[in-house]
Every structure is written in structure tokens, then in C-alpha cells.
Write an enzyme that holds these catalytic residues in place. Structure first.
Site, short mmCIF file in Angstrom:
data_model
loop_
_atom_site.label_atom_id
_atom_site.label_comp_id
_atom_site.label_asym_id
_atom_site.label_seq_id
_atom_site.Cartn_x
_atom_site.Cartn_y
_atom_site.Cartn_z
CE1 TYR A 1 34.15 39.55 30.60
CE2 TYR A 1 35.18 37.76 31.81
CZ TYR A 1 34.34 38.86 31.77
OH TYR A 1 33.70 39.25 32.92
CG LEU B 1 39.04 51.53 46.17
CD1 LEU B 1 37.82 50.71 46.56
CD2 LEU B 1 39.24 52.68 47.15
CB SER B 2 45.37 49.31 43.38
OG SER B 2 45.89 50.55 42.89
CB SER C 1 35.18 46.30 39.36
OG SER C 1 36.10 47.36 39.21
N PRO C 2 36.11 44.79 42.65
CG PRO C 2 37.25 43.09 43.79
CD PRO C 2 36.63 43.41 42.46
CG LEU C 3 40.89 46.08 44.62
CD1 LEU C 3 42.30 45.62 44.30
CD2 LEU C 3 40.81 46.63 46.05
N GLY D 1 41.11 49.58 40.07
CA GLY D 1 42.44 49.98 40.52
C GLY D 1 42.49 51.26 41.33
CG HIS E 1 27.74 38.98 30.56
ND1 HIS E 1 28.86 38.68 29.84
CD2 HIS E 1 28.16 39.82 31.53
CE1 HIS E 1 29.91 39.31 30.35
NE2 HIS E 1 29.52 40.01 31.37
#
Length: 341
Positions: A62, A220-221, A213-215, A218, A128
Site C-alpha cells: 500500500y 453498496l454505499s 471491499s464489503p461495499l 462503494g 498477499h
């Protein structure tokens, strides 16, 4: 905040964890995620800890180490309140061998991460990616040495396929090396591929699932719906988001999420996150935030439970046909191959 044990281990983590890919913005790619500096990072970590978050997730790649450096500056004085997870294996420089899961690279990567983070032990260190060019025995024996040296507490993996994870677990068991206790996976109402093979494997082998990335970047934001398309310059517009849904199914799902959000008087994101928290093997959801508002909005997504009926509605709205051989197993031989959910 609620807490769960990760797989077959003694590691207990908050069901919501703070992802730090937004820390740094060291390249154009990561700037699309965020450009959080040290001062802002300390504030986000303060908010997360006050809300009961214990797990903080980063990776050496990152912003080429900048995320770890910034997170490291937030740890001072509260190490006992923070479970630190990092990752290694991606390319870190232009040097030919500065990549992969070789012993040389992993030992160097771990020591470099520890230095950037300013800690003696990484609580959860994750490979990773699967390195098909390095013998798995070399990778796992190197991990064992790092655990024995006290530099790693637990080990996990990221985005493995089913056969890769099972082979790693079997070899670790055979040689008495540390087993992966966690698998960080892509999973959401828009990305349910995890359920076909990796979830049953995780149930069978008691591997905890940490969701990235559970949404769905974005989608599902709650900001995107029939009447509000993707905003130019947003992360979704810049980097895209993976979903196999057509527009009709996507907007029908968003409509359902909005109706449930209205019923609970909560943001749409809470409904999408809470659905994930009801799924088997899920230990924690990694949520990222560019700012305090985004973080605080989602930190209370675990303090309620959708009903079984509401979960069923969401299951049906996000359903995708099973790939082979699962469609055959769950139709012709369904009695002996039930769905894990």
C-alpha cells in the site's frame, strides 16, 4: 462493537476493522483510494478505537510502505488496544526478486514491515497472493521460522483459490508448520462467488474469513441508485468495481436495500454490511474511509441484526446461477450437498 474468534485460533477481533489502503496516497492508483496523512490517520484510529475496533489492516505494498509507516505512527502508546494485520508478496521495487513468496523475499518483507510499523510482532501476517513459481514448502517453512522467531503471531492468506488454500493447510499439517487461520476474501451482495467453494472449505477447515471491499468499492454505499449514477472522479468511476450483475438486477437490489434501510432508519451501507455479518465463517469486515464522516457512518453497522426473512429477500435479490460443478451438485445431488448458507 461485537467480537469474533478468527478460525481455529485464540485471536479475537472486532467484527468491523479499519483498512488503511487510504493512508498515504503514494501513487495515482492509491490516490483514488485516499490520501490520508499522519494527522488524519491518528484521528481515524482514535475514532475506530473509541468505537471498539481492534483490528487494523494494512499491507507493505500500500503506497510502497507509506501506509504501514503512517499506521505505525498511530500505534505509539496504544499497542495493547490494536491488533495489527499486514500482508506481503506483491512487488515492492524494481529489483527482479523483490516479489513473491520466496524465503528471501518474505523474511526481508516481514522485517521491513516491522520496522515501518515500529512494532516487534505482527498479529496477523497474510500472504498477499499465491505464488505459483515458488514451492509452497519453501513459503510455509519460511513463515514457520518467522513465527518461531516471534515476528509473526498468526498467519493468513489473501485471494487464494480453493485448491491453493487446501494444499497449504494440508502441507502445514503434515510438517507441523503454522496453518492459515484467516483468508481475506472479496465478498458482498454483488460478489457472492466466495460461497461456492471457499466458504464450504472455510467451514470444513475452520478458517476465518476477513472480507475486503464489503461495499463493492462503494456500489453498496447508498450513493448510487436508479436516479444517482456513479459520480465522476469517485473511486468507483476511477478504479471500477467488480460485479456480474446486469443493471436491472443491480437497481432492484439497491431498491430493496433502500427499503430496508428506511425501515431501520439506517444508511443503506448498514444493511449491506449487516447481511455479510450473518454469513458463515465471516470474522471481520474491512472498512476503509477517506474521512471521519465515512468512518463514523459505518461503525454502528453491527449493533442490530436483520431478520431471517430480510436476509432471504436479499439472498434472492442478489442470486446468481451456480457455476459447474456446483449447479450439478446442488441440483442432482442436493440432499448430500446443501448450500453452506
Amino acid at each position: 462493537m461485537k467480537y469474533r474468534t478468527v478460525g481455529n485460533s485464540d485471536l479475537q477481533v472486532s467484527v468491523l476493522s479499519l483498512g488503511t489502503a487510504t493512508f498515504g496516497g503514494g501513487s495515482e492508483f492509491y490516490k483514488a483510494w485516499g490520501e490520508t496523512d499522519v494527522h488524519q490517520a491518528k484521528r481515524l484510529v482514535d475514532i475506530a478505537i473509541d468505537a471498539g475496533v481492534t483490528l487494523f489492516d494494512t499491507a507493505d505494498v500500500y503506497s510502497r510502505g507509506l501506509s504501514e509507516e503512517i499506521l505505525g505512527k498511530t500505534i505509539q502508546g496504544r499497542r495493547n488496544k490494536m491488533i495489527i494485520a499486514s500482508k506481503a508478496g506483491f512487488r515492492m521495487s524494481d529489483q527482479k526478486d523483490d516479489i513473491g513468496a520466496t524465503k528471501k523475499h518474505l523474511v526481508h518483507a516481514c522485517e521491513a514491515s516491522l520496522k515501518r510499523l515500529g512494532i516487534e510482532t505482527i498479529d496477523l501476517w497474510q500472504l498477499h497472493g499465491f505464488d505459483m513459481l515458488t514451492p509452497l514448502e519453501e513459503t510455509l517453512s519460511a513463515v514457520d521460522e518467522l513465527v518461531q522467531a516471534g515476528k509473526i503471531r498468526h498467519v493468513g492468506c489473501f485471494n487464494y483459490s480453493g485448491w491453493q488454500l487446501m494444499k497449504a493447510l494440508a502441507l502445514a499439517g503434515e510438517h507441523h508448520w503454522p496453518k492459515y487461520i484467516a483468508h481475506q476474501v472479496h465478498y458482498s451482495l454483488l460478489a457472492r462467488d466466495f460461497e461456492w467453494e471457499l466458504m464450504p472449505l472455510a467451514i470444513d477447515q475452520n478458517v476465518g474469513s476477513i472480507v475486503w471491499s464489503p461495499l463493492s468499492a462503494g456500489l453498496l454505499s447508498g450513493k448510487i441508485n436508479r436516479y444517482s449514477p456513479v459520480v465522476e472522479g469517485s473511486r468507483v468511476a476511477t478504479l471500477g468495481a467488480r460485479t456480474s450483475m446486469d443493471d436491472a438486477q443491480f437497481y432492484d437490489l439497491i431498491d430493496l436495500l433502500q427499503s430496508l434501510a428506511d425501515e431501520y432508519e439506517r444508511p443503506v451501507s448498514h444493511i449491506a454490511l449487516n447481511w455479510l455479518l450473518q454469513r458463515p465463517t465471516v470474522a471481520s469486515l474491512v472498512i476503509g474511509a477517506r474521512n471521519e464522516t465515512q468512518l463514523m457512518q459505518n461503525l454502528s453497522a453491527s449493533d442490530f441484526n436483520l431478520t431471517n426473512e430480510q436476509i432471504t429477500l436479499l439472498d434472492k435479490a442478489s442470486h446468481k446461477s451456480a457455476p459447474y460443478p456446483y449447479w450439478h451438485q446442488r441440483s442432482v445431488y442436493r440432499e448430500r450437498n446443501p448450500s453452506p448458507v
